[in-house]
Design an enzyme around this catalytic site. Structure first.
Site, mmCIF file in Angstrom:
data_model
loop_
_atom_site.group_PDB
_atom_site.id
_atom_site.type_symbol
_atom_site.label_atom_id
_atom_site.label_comp_id
_atom_site.label_asym_id
_atom_site.label_seq_id
_atom_site.Cartn_x
_atom_site.Cartn_y
_atom_site.Cartn_z
ATOM 1 N N GLY A 1 -5.157 5.750 1.090
ATOM 2 C CA GLY A 1 -3.700 5.937 1.056
ATOM 3 C C GLY A 1 -3.220 6.206 -0.370
ATOM 4 N N SER B 1 0.582 -8.494 1.485
ATOM 5 C CA SER B 1 2.026 -8.386 1.661
ATOM 6 C C SER B 1 2.668 -9.768 1.647
ATOM 7 C CB SER B 1 2.321 -7.723 3.017
ATOM 8 O OG SER B 1 3.669 -7.892 3.381
ATOM 9 N N TYR C 1 1.879 -6.544 11.960
ATOM 10 C CA TYR C 1 1.708 -6.356 10.509
ATOM 11 C C TYR C 1 1.391 -7.698 9.848
ATOM 12 C CZ TYR C 1 2.996 -4.762 5.762
ATOM 13 O OH TYR C 1 3.008 -4.448 4.420
ATOM 14 N N ASN D 1 -5.805 0.142 0.330
ATOM 15 C CA ASN D 1 -4.340 0.208 0.237
ATOM 16 C C ASN D 1 -3.688 0.806 1.483
ATOM 17 O OD1 ASN D 1 -1.598 0.691 -1.253
ATOM 18 N ND2 ASN D 1 -2.253 2.726 -0.573
ATOM 19 N N LYS E 1 -2.058 -8.675 7.807
ATOM 20 C CA LYS E 1 -2.085 -9.011 6.375
ATOM 21 C C LYS E 1 -2.547 -10.452 6.167
ATOM 22 C CE LYS E 1 -0.601 -5.011 4.774
ATOM 23 N NZ LYS E 1 -1.446 -4.145 3.941
ATOM 24 N N ILE F 1 8.740 -3.426 -2.683
ATOM 25 C CA ILE F 1 8.544 -2.342 -3.639
ATOM 26 C C ILE F 1 9.202 -1.083 -3.071
ATOM 27 C CG2 ILE F 1 6.796 -0.996 -4.891
ATOM 28 C CD1 ILE F 1 6.581 -4.037 -5.463
HETATM 29 P P1 NDP Z 1 3.417 4.448 2.255
HETATM 30 O O1 NDP Z 1 3.811 4.635 3.679
HETATM 31 O O2 NDP Z 1 4.152 5.141 1.181
HETATM 32 O O3 NDP Z 1 1.866 4.750 2.078
HETATM 33 C C1 NDP Z 1 0.920 4.389 2.998
HETATM 34 C C2 NDP Z 1 -0.321 5.214 2.738
HETATM 35 O O4 NDP Z 1 -1.332 4.849 3.677
HETATM 36 C C3 NDP Z 1 -0.057 6.697 2.884
HETATM 37 O O5 NDP Z 1 -0.565 7.378 1.751
HETATM 38 C C4 NDP Z 1 -0.850 7.061 4.137
HETATM 39 O O6 NDP Z 1 -1.446 8.341 3.999
HETATM 40 C C5 NDP Z 1 -1.921 6.015 4.173
HETATM 41 N N1 NDP Z 1 -2.395 5.805 5.530
HETATM 42 C C6 NDP Z 1 -1.760 5.193 6.553
HETATM 43 N N2 NDP Z 1 -2.513 5.210 7.654
HETATM 44 C C7 NDP Z 1 -3.667 5.856 7.332
HETATM 45 C C8 NDP Z 1 -4.833 6.200 8.043
HETATM 46 N N3 NDP Z 1 -4.990 5.900 9.341
HETATM 47 N N4 NDP Z 1 -5.810 6.865 7.403
HETATM 48 C C9 NDP Z 1 -5.683 7.192 6.091
HETATM 49 N N5 NDP Z 1 -4.588 6.890 5.357
HETATM 50 C C10 NDP Z 1 -3.600 6.234 5.979
HETATM 51 O O7 NDP Z 1 3.476 2.878 2.066
HETATM 52 P P2 NDP Z 1 3.378 1.934 0.786
HETATM 53 O O8 NDP Z 1 2.921 2.682 -0.399
HETATM 54 O O9 NDP Z 1 4.622 1.169 0.723
HETATM 55 O O10 NDP Z 1 2.220 0.942 1.306
HETATM 56 C C11 NDP Z 1 0.918 0.886 0.745
HETATM 57 C C12 NDP Z 1 0.337 -0.488 1.045
HETATM 58 O O11 NDP Z 1 1.153 -1.490 0.439
HETATM 59 C C13 NDP Z 1 0.282 -0.816 2.534
HETATM 60 O O12 NDP Z 1 -0.923 -1.499 2.824
HETATM 61 C C14 NDP Z 1 1.464 -1.753 2.725
HETATM 62 O O13 NDP Z 1 1.275 -2.629 3.798
HETATM 63 C C15 NDP Z 1 1.482 -2.466 1.391
HETATM 64 N N6 NDP Z 1 2.762 -3.082 1.048
HETATM 65 C C16 NDP Z 1 3.886 -2.341 0.783
HETATM 66 C C17 NDP Z 1 5.073 -2.991 0.410
HETATM 67 C C18 NDP Z 1 6.319 -2.255 0.059
HETATM 68 O O14 NDP Z 1 7.352 -2.910 -0.212
HETATM 69 N N7 NDP Z 1 6.344 -0.934 0.017
HETATM 70 C C19 NDP Z 1 5.158 -4.427 0.356
HETATM 71 C C20 NDP Z 1 3.930 -5.100 0.669
HETATM 72 C C21 NDP Z 1 2.792 -4.448 0.996
HETATM 73 P P3 NDP Z 1 -1.099 9.567 5.010
HETATM 74 O O15 NDP Z 1 0.370 9.694 5.035
HETATM 75 O O16 NDP Z 1 -1.815 10.704 4.386
HETATM 76 O O17 NDP Z 1 -1.683 9.135 6.317
#
Ligand code: NDP
Length: 251
Positions: free
Chosen positions: A15, A141, A154, A89, A158, A187
């Site tokens: 990700g 998380s 979720y 991630n 986590k 975030i």
């Molecule tokens: P985004 O939705 O911006 O990013 C998630 C990423 O995960 C994307 O790049 C997506 O890529 C990738 N992804 C999801 N499913 C798949 C899959 N099946 N195969 C490959 N790639 C996948 O979210 P965030 O950046 O906010 O989240 C990133 C991490 O941080 C997550 O684990 C989330 O739970 C955690 N988190 C986020 C918080 C926040 O406040 N934002 C708080 C706490 C934890 P693509 O689109 O190419 O599939």
């Protein structure tokens, strides 16, 4: 990149083409770490590749396809020779009332946020073991620190991930592989916007219990991951590190 002459560390970030993962990849590249980014969305992968150039490789792969993960890692090993750092991630969230969550919904979250992390970590650890060194960072998380309504699957994923971080650290640290988790607070990313922008009550709650009073930046998680992956963190393992403006302890 040349397999035998390149002495840079090699990282794998799932990700890594958007949000928090992109910020982690950015910090790794700035720290001279060759970074392999995994994601599904080709346009986002292409954008990351053009930003990072020779410091990065992108691979289009759906982490939900567990049976293909051993082949993916075998391919990376044959092309790059080693993997020094793994950041688990990639993740998805789903906000729904408890009784509306179907078994298929629940399974989809568990598959992406938990089962794929286990499968990928297992295969990457096999690559790390002969080198007697490695660093794994799981992105957890606040949902694993306290109860949040309407995110049951979720939360389960986590919370299990945090347990896995501790068990992996205990089993793998004697073999030179450190395993830690970062627990981001709230975030500013697409994921948090989706959860908060249509729910002013939840947004207010987030701010009221975050002592610093504002959402974190993705860079805050990126710099933390770069630190955990560095030699400066060589005695840190088994830690679940909140990066949250105080959210996990806020009243
Ligand atoms: P985004 O939705 O911006 O990013 C998630 C990423 O995960 C994307 O790049 C997506 O890529 C990738 N992804 C999801 N499913 C798949 C899959 N099946 N195969 C490959 N790639 C996948 O979210 P965030 O950046 O906010 O989240 C990133 C991490 O941080 C997550 O684990 C989330 O739970 C955690 N988190 C986020 C918080 C926040 O406040 N934002 C708080 C706490 C934890 P693509 O689109 O190419 O599939």
């Amino acid at each position: 990149m040349s397999l035998h002459t390149d002495t840079r560390k090699i990282a794998l970030v799932t990700g890594g083409a958007s949000g928090i993962g992109l910020a982690i990849a950015d910090e790794f590249v700035k720290n001279n770490i060759f970074t392999i980014i995994i994601g599904r969305d080709q346009a986002k992968l292409d954008k990351a590749k053009s930003a990072f150039g020779d410091s990065c490789e992108t691979i289009s792969f759906d982490m939900g396809k567990l049976e293909l993960i051993p082949g993916l890692v075998e391919d990376i090993k044959s092309r790059f020779g080693r993997i020094d750092i793994l950041v688990n991630n990639a993740g998805i969230n789903m906000k729904k009332e408890f009784c509306d969550v179907t078994d298929a919904d629940f399974m989809q979250i568990i598959q992406t946020n938990l089962l794929s992390v286990f499968s990928l970590s297992r295969e990457v650890v096999k690559v790390m073991l002969p080198f007697k060194s490695g660093c794994i960072i799981n992105i957890s998380s606040m949902a694993a620190q306290y109860g949040i309504p309407k995110v049951i699957a979720y939360t389960a994923s986590k919370t299990a991930l945090d347990g896995m971080t501790k068990a992996m650290a205990t089993e793998l640290s004697p073999k030179g592989i450190r395993v830690n988790s970062i627990a981001p607070g709230f975030i500013a990313t697409d994921m948090s916007a989706k959860a908060l922008d249509s729910d002013p009550e939840r947004k207010q709650k987030v701010f009221s219990r975050t002592p610093m009073g504002y959402l974190g930046e993705t860079k805050d998680i990126g710099t933390t991951a770069a630190f955990l992956a560095s030699d400066g963190a060589k005695y840190i393992t088994g830690v679940i590190l909140p990066v949250d403006g105080g959210n996990s302890v806020g009243f």
